[in-house]
Scaffold this motif. Structure first.
Motif, PDB file in Angstrom:
ATOM      1  N   ALA A 109     -13.739  -2.347   3.641  1.00 11.49           N
ATOM      2  CA  ALA A 109     -14.777  -1.390   4.046  1.00 11.49           C
ATOM      3  C   ALA A 109     -14.187  -0.424   5.068  1.00 11.49           C
ATOM      4  O   ALA A 109     -13.575  -0.847   6.055  1.00 11.49           O
ATOM      5  CB  ALA A 109     -15.986  -2.108   4.640  1.00 11.49           C
ATOM      6  N   ILE A 110     -14.359   0.865   4.795  1.00  9.98           N
ATOM      7  CA  ILE A 110     -13.949   1.927   5.732  1.00  9.98           C
ATOM      8  C   ILE A 110     -15.196   2.756   6.029  1.00  9.98           C
ATOM      9  O   ILE A 110     -15.827   3.305   5.127  1.00  9.98           O
ATOM     10  CB  ILE A 110     -12.843   2.813   5.122  1.00  9.98           C
ATOM     11  CG1 ILE A 110     -11.618   1.963   4.753  1.00  9.98           C
ATOM     12  CG2 ILE A 110     -12.461   3.915   6.108  1.00  9.98           C
ATOM     13  CD1 ILE A 110     -10.510   2.762   4.102  1.00  9.98           C
TER      14      ILE A 110
ATOM     15  N   ILE B 188     -16.466   1.137   0.074  1.00 11.47           N
ATOM     16  CA  ILE B 188     -16.228  -0.296  -0.099  1.00 11.47           C
ATOM     17  C   ILE B 188     -15.483  -0.488  -1.414  1.00 11.47           C
ATOM     18  O   ILE B 188     -15.944  -0.028  -2.471  1.00 11.47           O
ATOM     19  CB  ILE B 188     -17.545  -1.102  -0.089  1.00 11.47           C
ATOM     20  CG1 ILE B 188     -18.278  -0.917   1.241  1.00 11.47           C
ATOM     21  CG2 ILE B 188     -17.272  -2.570  -0.325  1.00 11.47           C
ATOM     22  CD1 ILE B 188     -19.214   0.250   1.261  1.00 11.47           C
ATOM     23  N   GLN B 189     -14.324  -1.145  -1.337  1.00 17.03           N
ATOM     24  CA  GLN B 189     -13.488  -1.326  -2.526  1.00 17.03           C
ATOM     25  C   GLN B 189     -12.944  -2.743  -2.585  1.00 17.03           C
ATOM     26  O   GLN B 189     -12.741  -3.394  -1.555  1.00 17.03           O
ATOM     27  CB  GLN B 189     -12.304  -0.345  -2.505  1.00 17.03           C
ATOM     28  CG  GLN B 189     -12.607   1.053  -2.971  1.00 17.03           C
ATOM     29  CD  GLN B 189     -11.339   1.879  -3.107  1.00 17.03           C
ATOM     30  OE1 GLN B 189     -10.326   1.596  -2.483  1.00 17.03           O
ATOM     31  NE2 GLN B 189     -11.404   2.922  -3.939  1.00 17.03           N
TER      32      GLN B 189
ATOM     33  N   THR C 265     -20.284   3.051  -2.164  1.00 15.25           N
ATOM     34  CA  THR C 265     -20.197   4.144  -1.184  1.00 15.25           C
ATOM     35  C   THR C 265     -21.531   4.314  -0.477  1.00 15.25           C
ATOM     36  O   THR C 265     -22.582   3.955  -1.011  1.00 15.25           O
ATOM     37  CB  THR C 265     -19.810   5.481  -1.849  1.00 15.25           C
ATOM     38  OG1 THR C 265     -20.807   5.839  -2.800  1.00 15.25           O
ATOM     39  CG2 THR C 265     -18.445   5.398  -2.509  1.00 15.25           C
ATOM     40  N   VAL C 266     -21.457   4.891   0.716  1.00 12.09           N
ATOM     41  CA  VAL C 266     -22.630   5.289   1.489  1.00 12.09           C
ATOM     42  C   VAL C 266     -22.410   6.731   1.907  1.00 12.09           C
ATOM     43  O   VAL C 266     -21.361   7.062   2.480  1.00 12.09           O
ATOM     44  CB  VAL C 266     -22.844   4.387   2.724  1.00 12.09           C
ATOM     45  CG1 VAL C 266     -24.016   4.895   3.553  1.00 12.09           C
ATOM     46  CG2 VAL C 266     -23.049   2.947   2.311  1.00 12.09           C
TER      47      VAL C 266
ATOM     48  N   HIS D 296     -22.729  -6.055   6.368  1.00 12.22           N
ATOM     49  CA  HIS D 296     -23.761  -5.954   5.337  1.00 12.22           C
ATOM     50  C   HIS D 296     -23.228  -5.246   4.095  1.00 12.22           C
ATOM     51  O   HIS D 296     -23.524  -5.649   2.955  1.00 12.22           O
ATOM     52  CB  HIS D 296     -24.968  -5.197   5.905  1.00 12.22           C
ATOM     53  CG  HIS D 296     -25.951  -4.753   4.874  1.00 12.22           C
ATOM     54  ND1 HIS D 296     -26.858  -5.610   4.263  1.00 12.22           N
ATOM     55  CD2 HIS D 296     -26.173  -3.516   4.316  1.00 12.22           C
ATOM     56  CE1 HIS D 296     -27.581  -4.934   3.394  1.00 12.22           C
ATOM     57  NE2 HIS D 296     -27.194  -3.662   3.409  1.00 12.22           N
ATOM     58  N   LEU D 297     -22.429  -4.216   4.300  1.00 10.66           N
ATOM     59  CA  LEU D 297     -21.859  -3.490   3.159  1.00 10.66           C
ATOM     60  C   LEU D 297     -20.910  -4.376   2.367  1.00 10.66           C
ATOM     61  O   LEU D 297     -20.874  -4.329   1.127  1.00 10.66           O
ATOM     62  CB  LEU D 297     -21.117  -2.248   3.649  1.00 10.66           C
ATOM     63  CG  LEU D 297     -21.964  -1.160   4.327  1.00 10.66           C
ATOM     64  CD1 LEU D 297     -21.075  -0.017   4.794  1.00 10.66           C
ATOM     65  CD2 LEU D 297     -23.035  -0.639   3.376  1.00 10.66           C
ATOM     66  N   LEU D 298     -20.125  -5.190   3.070  1.00  6.56           N
ATOM     67  CA  LEU D 298     -19.176  -6.053   2.382  1.00  6.56           C
ATOM     68  C   LEU D 298     -19.872  -7.131   1.559  1.00  6.56           C
ATOM     69  O   LEU D 298     -19.363  -7.573   0.529  1.00  6.56           O
ATOM     70  CB  LEU D 298     -18.227  -6.698   3.399  1.00  6.56           C
ATOM     71  CG  LEU D 298     -17.226  -5.758   4.068  1.00  6.56           C
ATOM     72  CD1 LEU D 298     -16.520  -6.469   5.206  1.00  6.56           C
ATOM     73  CD2 LEU D 298     -16.220  -5.232   3.061  1.00  6.56           C
TER      74      LEU D 298
END
Length: 550
Positions: free
Chosen positions: A154-155, A99-100, A89-90, A81-83
């Motif tokens: 995403a990390i 996320i970059q 950032t979260v 979902h983040l990607l």
């Protein structure tokens, strides 16, 4: 808790009946249980915070109110979902993510900080490397399929809490196992399933120095294992270090570091054989001790009136029966119906508590004999000790049995194979309270009394004045003999976390306690040794001060 909830429901129904004046009560809407998560979930700040509470709420004792599998899929899909969204950032207490957009034509490996309390961030060239970090090789981005100039990375650092979520059957079966800091690290590049990397990613976890009895293993969460997923180490290697462990893995997913007590099958077999051999030797010498006691009771007048030999015999009898039940329990393992296993565990527990109790009573008698000395008369003294020595363990066993604490106890090695299986406790709180706690109380009491007795023996005028050849050595042997009665060797259990060498010493010395008691009994009571023992101090007091008249 169930009674309280039932009572609250009853009061609620009564109140609603009064308010409706006899009308049909309205069906109140049931409160939303987010831990019984369905497939149609959404990702918003409110839901995230609400569902994160399940990391604590979903414990082993309340599995019916949680859909653990759906909760795990929820968090695994959160990274996707983040990607798919534009957020960078979260930053929430339970999840932190970065996320970059990364160029696929990077010229060097990428290093990111994984400090648990901070959002992951890129570590610049020349900057000091943080203790917790991840290194992504440049070859990872160059080997991605398609002609992409950039890809989203995403990390995620996820705090999974103390509950059942992301624990899996492997951890729930291994007693004492855990995820380091309850922390998972997720790595994802685009929407691709990156596996079989030519150059592995490197994740470094910092931690305090771990006991030699704890093994650290780099693992990843595999949703394909079982119905809800489990931890697996395939494709990951573990590189231990001083205050850190480095994981090298050839794929991208969620990773963690497992901490598990280690006892491999070979070690378990060796310790079992040592215990069995030692128990057999102890039983032989304990039988000799009991036979000599019967013989001395008919031939020596003081055996009929003194209480010390009777206490020695009670301890010897409990040790003999403990060793016997141990050999039966280990020999039969967990075979037979559950009721049979329950009985074997209860009997073994009872005689273990009897040994602890009688060692404590040995220390109590020694205190009255050597320290207090005067004004120590008790009517029916040995009868009262017997009621305590044999009766108190009965009450404890009944309490443990009524809470269904007995069952199959399994010890597993680092490969999750069964190293040892026997009938013992299946509930850790009962084990800690009725065995560890009980032993600690009796051991500390015995150690304090022994220290006081040793101080008194070595400060006797005959010792301090140097009278008699070898008097000091006799005092040392006396203290060593008394230590076998009050169970000082059991205190090595406190040191077993220091390593397997301590475990071997503990196993050997404790299994031979019966031999030590036999040697002490011979030295103390054999008629030809009366002159020697009378000079030791404690034996002279033993003969001069009896504290009961039955």
């Amino acid at each position: 808790m169930a009674t309280a909830r039932s009572l609250g429901l009853l009061l609620f129904l009564l109140l609603t009946s009064d308010e409706n004046n006899g009308e049909e009560p309205r069906n109140p809407e049931e409160p939303r249980n987010v831990c019984r998560l369905k497939e149609d979930y959404e990702y918003n700040t409110f839901d995230l915070s609400d569902i994160a509470q399940c990391f604590t709420k979903c414990g082993q004792s309340d599995t019916n109110s949680c859909e653990v599998g759906n909760l795990q899929r929820y968090w695994l899909n959160y990274e996707s979902h983040l990607l798919e969204n534009s957020m960078e950032t979260v930053d929430m207490p339970f999840v932190k993510a970065l996320i970059q957009n990364i160029s696929t034509d990077v010229s060097e490996d990428l290093l990111y900080s994984l400090v648990p309390s901070q959002i992951p961030r890129k570590v610049m060239r020349g900057e000091e490397q943080p203790a917790d970090r991840v290194r992504l090789p440049k070859s990872l981005f160059g080997a991605l399929p398609g002609n992409r100039s950039a890809v989203r990375l995403a990390i995620t650092i996820l705090n999974i809490g103390p509950g059942n979520v992301f624990k899996g059957p492997r951890l729930l079966k291994d007693k004492g196992s855990s995820v380091l800091d309850n922390r998972m690290v997720g790595l994802s590049v685009g929407q691709m399933h990156a596996t079989g990397l030519s150059e592995p990613v490197e994740i470094t976890f910092s931690h305090q120095h771990q006991s030699p009895n704890v093994i650290l293993t780099c693992v990843f969460w595999d949703m394909a294992k079982g119905t809800t997923g489990d931890w697996d180490s395939h494709g990951c290697s573990t590189e231990p270090g001083d205050g850190r462990t480095v994981c090298h893995c050839d794929h991208l997913t969620f990773f963690a570091l497992l901490l598990r007590p280690t006892l491999d099958q070979a070690t378990a077999r060796t310790l079992t054989r040592i215990s069995q051999a030692g128990s057999a030797v102890s039983m032989i010498f304990l039988a000799f001790t009991m036979v000599l006691y019967v013989a001395f009771r008919f031939s020596l007048q003081r055996f009929k009136s003194e209480d010390a030999p009777k206490i020695h015999m009670a301890l010897s009898t409990s040790l003999f029966l403990l060793n016997l039940t141990f050999l039966i329990n280990v020999g039969s393992g967990s075979q037979g119906p559950p009721a049979s296993c329950w009985v074997r565990a209860a009997i073994f527990h009872y005689f273990l508590l009897c040994v602890f109790t009688w060692m404590g009573l040995e220390a109590f008698h020694l205190y009255l004999l050597v320290i207090k000395v005067f004004n120590t008369y008790f009517g029916h003294y040995f009868l009262k000790l017997s009621l305590l020595g044999w009766g108190l363990p009965v009450l404890i066993v009944i309490g443990a049995g009524s809470s269904n604490s007995y069952g199959v106890y399994t010890i597993r090695d680092q490969e999750n194979r069964t190293s040892l299986e026997l009938c013992w406790f299946q509930k850790e709180p009962a084990l800690y309270a009725t065995v560890h706690g009980y032993f600690l109380v009796t051991f500390l009491f015995g150690a304090v009394v022994l220290a006081m007795v040793a101080w008194k023996i070595f400060t006797l005028p005959s010792v301090t004045a140097g009278k008699g050849q070898g008097q000091t050595w006799k005092s040392v042997l006396t203290v060593l003999g008394l230590s076998s009665l009050v169970g000082v060797t059991w205190g090595l259990a406190v040191l077993t976390p220091l390593g397997l060498s301590t475990v071997y010493i503990f196993t050997l010395l404790n299994s031979l306690q019966g031999l030590f008691i036999f040697c002490w009994f011979i030295i103390l009571y054999f008629p030809t040794q009366s002159t020697t023992t009378s000079s030791s101090g404690t034996a002279r007091l033993d003969q001069a001060h009896s504290m009961s008249q039955e």
